[in-house]
Design a protein around this motif. Structure first.
Motif, mmCIF file in Angstrom:
data_model
loop_
_atom_site.group_PDB
_atom_site.id
_atom_site.type_symbol
_atom_site.label_atom_id
_atom_site.label_comp_id
_atom_site.label_asym_id
_atom_site.label_seq_id
_atom_site.Cartn_x
_atom_site.Cartn_y
_atom_site.Cartn_z
ATOM 1 N N PRO A 188 14.820 16.214 -5.676
ATOM 2 C CA PRO A 188 14.593 15.035 -6.530
ATOM 3 C C PRO A 188 15.465 13.837 -6.168
ATOM 4 O O PRO A 188 14.976 12.704 -6.173
ATOM 5 C CB PRO A 188 14.908 15.547 -7.940
ATOM 6 N N GLU A 189 16.723 14.062 -5.823
ATOM 7 C CA GLU A 189 17.586 12.927 -5.488
ATOM 8 C C GLU A 189 17.143 12.247 -4.200
ATOM 9 O O GLU A 189 17.289 11.035 -4.046
ATOM 10 C CB GLU A 189 19.067 13.335 -5.420
ATOM 11 N N LEU A 190 16.568 13.008 -3.278
ATOM 12 C CA LEU A 190 16.069 12.410 -2.034
ATOM 13 C C LEU A 190 14.784 11.633 -2.277
ATOM 14 O O LEU A 190 14.601 10.547 -1.705
ATOM 15 C CB LEU A 190 15.844 13.492 -0.968
ATOM 16 N N VAL A 191 13.912 12.163 -3.105
ATOM 17 C CA VAL A 191 12.680 11.440 -3.437
ATOM 18 C C VAL A 191 13.030 10.136 -4.147
ATOM 19 O O VAL A 191 12.473 9.077 -3.832
ATOM 20 C CB VAL A 191 11.727 12.314 -4.278
ATOM 21 N N ARG A 192 13.977 10.176 -5.087
ATOM 22 C CA ARG A 192 14.406 8.947 -5.777
ATOM 23 C C ARG A 192 14.990 7.947 -4.786
ATOM 24 O O ARG A 192 14.708 6.749 -4.855
ATOM 25 C CB ARG A 192 15.428 9.266 -6.876
ATOM 26 N N ARG A 193 15.811 8.429 -3.849
ATOM 27 C CA ARG A 193 16.401 7.540 -2.843
ATOM 28 C C ARG A 193 15.306 6.884 -1.998
ATOM 29 O O ARG A 193 15.365 5.689 -1.710
ATOM 30 C CB ARG A 193 17.360 8.304 -1.943
ATOM 31 N N LEU A 194 14.315 7.658 -1.616
ATOM 32 C CA LEU A 194 13.209 7.115 -0.823
ATOM 33 C C LEU A 194 12.457 6.039 -1.613
ATOM 34 O O LEU A 194 12.145 4.973 -1.080
ATOM 35 C CB LEU A 194 12.250 8.234 -0.410
ATOM 36 N N LEU A 195 12.194 6.297 -2.880
ATOM 37 C CA LEU A 195 11.470 5.328 -3.701
ATOM 38 C C LEU A 195 12.283 4.055 -3.920
ATOM 39 O O LEU A 195 11.730 2.957 -3.936
ATOM 40 C CB LEU A 195 11.051 5.960 -5.032
ATOM 41 N N ARG A 196 13.601 4.191 -4.073
ATOM 42 C CA ARG A 196 14.453 2.996 -4.200
ATOM 43 C C ARG A 196 14.455 2.192 -2.897
ATOM 44 O O ARG A 196 14.353 0.965 -2.918
ATOM 45 C CB ARG A 196 15.883 3.392 -4.588
ATOM 46 N N VAL B 221 0.835 -1.204 0.000
ATOM 47 C CA VAL B 221 0.000 0.000 0.000
ATOM 48 C C VAL B 221 0.875 1.261 0.000
ATOM 49 O O VAL B 221 0.593 2.229 -0.714
ATOM 50 C CB VAL B 221 -0.990 -0.004 1.189
ATOM 51 N N VAL B 222 1.929 1.245 0.787
ATOM 52 C CA VAL B 222 2.844 2.394 0.789
ATOM 53 C C VAL B 222 3.424 2.593 -0.607
ATOM 54 O O VAL B 222 3.471 3.712 -1.133
ATOM 55 C CB VAL B 222 3.954 2.226 1.846
ATOM 56 N N THR B 223 3.861 1.501 -1.243
ATOM 57 C CA THR B 223 4.466 1.576 -2.569
ATOM 58 C C THR B 223 3.469 2.035 -3.627
ATOM 59 O O THR B 223 3.807 2.855 -4.488
ATOM 60 C CB THR B 223 5.044 0.195 -2.961
ATOM 61 N N ALA B 224 2.258 1.504 -3.578
ATOM 62 C CA ALA B 224 1.280 1.779 -4.629
ATOM 63 C C ALA B 224 0.462 3.048 -4.416
ATOM 64 O O ALA B 224 -0.021 3.640 -5.384
ATOM 65 C CB ALA B 224 0.328 0.587 -4.769
ATOM 66 N N VAL B 225 0.327 3.473 -3.151
ATOM 67 C CA VAL B 225 -0.577 4.585 -2.857
ATOM 68 C C VAL B 225 0.129 5.761 -2.178
ATOM 69 O O VAL B 225 0.115 6.886 -2.689
ATOM 70 C CB VAL B 225 -1.767 4.115 -1.990
ATOM 71 N N ALA B 226 0.724 5.501 -1.029
ATOM 72 C CA ALA B 226 1.241 6.600 -0.215
ATOM 73 C C ALA B 226 2.422 7.315 -0.863
ATOM 74 O O ALA B 226 2.433 8.547 -0.955
ATOM 75 C CB ALA B 226 1.622 6.087 1.170
ATOM 76 N N TYR B 227 3.432 6.570 -1.297
ATOM 77 C CA TYR B 227 4.617 7.224 -1.849
ATOM 78 C C TYR B 227 4.379 7.872 -3.205
ATOM 79 O O TYR B 227 4.907 8.960 -3.454
ATOM 80 C CB TYR B 227 5.795 6.264 -1.878
ATOM 81 N N PRO B 228 3.590 7.282 -4.103
ATOM 82 C CA PRO B 228 3.297 8.024 -5.337
ATOM 83 C C PRO B 228 2.590 9.354 -5.060
ATOM 84 O O PRO B 228 2.887 10.370 -5.706
ATOM 85 C CB PRO B 228 2.413 7.064 -6.136
#
Length: 139
Positions: A109-117, A21-28
């Motif tokens: 942007p680099e922090l958001v990418r790091r969080l998503l990875r 749910v975090v991956t599909a909903v919260a983080y996007p």
């Protein structure tokens, strides 16, 4: 199936579902937040998700303590442990510190990418832990 195995299966399933749910909903939704609204949205996300994280991770740790104390070692159990360690490691070593930086520095942007990875690693680990738990309890 023993009570400890049932608890481990239930908590790894809850953790995998929460992570999905975090991956599909919260983080996007978080990643799509405009910079001018970031501080408020990120703070609200952190405030709302922290008690859920504490409950899910606390229950998973408790079930692991029980499982390790009572269940025989097996390939499934080791796989589940590896997945849980990967998920917890990604959270502690990368996601949590990155959230702190995002709170201080905004949506770089680099922090958001790091969080998503880190989230992708965490979710993969949670899925691996669930698969291992299923194998461990149906053996």
């Amino acid at each position: 199936m023993t009570d400890a195995a049932t608890a481990l299966l239930a908590t790894t399933a809850a953790h995998a579902g929460f992570s999905a749910v975090v991956t599909a909903v919260a983080y996007p939704a978080l990643a799509a937040t405009p910079a001018e609204r970031w501080a408020a949205v990120h703070a609200a996300h952190s405030r709302r998700i922290t008690p859920v994280v504490a409950c899910v991770y606390g229950a998973l740790l408790a079930s692991w303590a029980w499982a390790l104390a009572t269940l025989p070692a097996s390939a499934g159990l080791l796989t589940a442990a590896a997945g849980t360690v990967a998920a917890f490691g990604a959270t502690a070593a990368v996601a949590a510190p990155t959230h702190a930086r995002l709170g201080r520095e905004g949506p770089r942007p680099e922090l958001v990418r790091r969080l998503l990875r880190a989230d992708a690693v965490r979710t993969a680990g949670a899925g691996l832990a669930l698969a291992g738990a299923v194998v461990a309890v149906v053996r």
